[in-house]
Scaffold this active site. Structure first.
Site, short mmCIF file in Angstrom:
data_model
loop_
_atom_site.label_atom_id
_atom_site.label_comp_id
_atom_site.label_asym_id
_atom_site.label_seq_id
_atom_site.Cartn_x
_atom_site.Cartn_y
_atom_site.Cartn_z
N GLY A 53 47.66 -9.16 34.28
CA GLY A 53 46.85 -10.29 33.83
C GLY A 53 45.36 -10.00 33.90
O GLY A 53 44.60 -10.36 33.00
N CYS A 54 44.94 -9.34 34.95
CA CYS A 54 43.51 -9.03 35.12
C CYS A 54 43.05 -8.03 34.07
O CYS A 54 41.93 -8.11 33.57
CB CYS A 54 43.26 -8.49 36.52
SG CYS A 54 43.72 -9.70 37.80
N THR A 55 43.92 -7.10 33.71
CA THR A 55 43.58 -6.13 32.68
C THR A 55 43.47 -6.81 31.32
O THR A 55 42.54 -6.53 30.56
CB THR A 55 44.63 -4.99 32.65
OG1 THR A 55 44.61 -4.34 33.92
CG2 THR A 55 44.33 -4.00 31.55
N ALA A 58 40.16 -8.66 31.41
CA ALA A 58 39.05 -7.72 31.35
C ALA A 58 38.86 -7.15 29.95
O ALA A 58 37.74 -7.07 29.44
CB ALA A 58 39.28 -6.58 32.35
#
Length: 164
Positions: A53-55, A58
């Site tokens: 999710g963070c990727t 980002a």
């Protein structure tokens, strides 16, 4: 979870280590709300470098970075990861913006961005995926809580554009 940051109020004081990569050259410094005064910024709080999710989040901010810059807005990520972890994330995803490090989560916890939950019946400490749009005077103009990573960057860009 009770967020201690409110729309229309000054963004809380912080002073955290920061890293960015420009042409694969590492730039480390300490960033604070004072050093950012005069520059509108989007601060996106995320759980962990290199997770799915963070990727996604980002990469979306990276794709929209030029458009946000054209609006005069800086983008900064914040997690509990170390500077070393951030450098690896910046390189792996070719991220054009800086990442702040709150190892131990002291500042994030003080702002209500860390909470306890259960995963598979066991207690875990989680980070509330939250994004803030702060104007040049340091006032919080918009908060997105419980962010869904896919499509979030476009939501932020739209709000920033409309705020002009």
């Amino acid at each position: 979870m009770a967020l201690n940051i409110q729309e229309g109020a000054p963004f809380p004081d912080f002073e955290l280590p920061c890293v960015a990569l420009r042409n694969d050259e590492k730039s480390e410094k300490v960033v604070s709300n004072e050093t950012l005064r005069g520059t509108p910024y989007v601060l996106w709080v995320y759980p962990k470098d290199q997770t799915s999710g963070c990727t996604i989040e980002a990469r979306e901010f990276a794709q929209l970075y030029t458009q946000l810059q054209e609006e005069g807005v800086e983008v900064i990520g914040l997690s509990r990861d170390s500077i070393r972890s951030h450098i690896n994330f910046l390189r792996a995803q070719e991220l054009p913006f800086a990442l702040l490090s709150d190892v131990g989560g002291t500042w994030m916890n003080s702002q209500g961005l860390i909470y306890e939950a259960k995963m598979y019946g066991k207690p875990v400490t989680k980070v509330a995926r939250t994004t803030f749009f702060v104007d040049a005077d340091g006032i919080v103009r918009r908060i997105w809580e419980n962010v869904t990573p896919a499509g979030h960057g476009a939501q932020v860009l739209e709000a920033v554009t409309q705020a002009k």
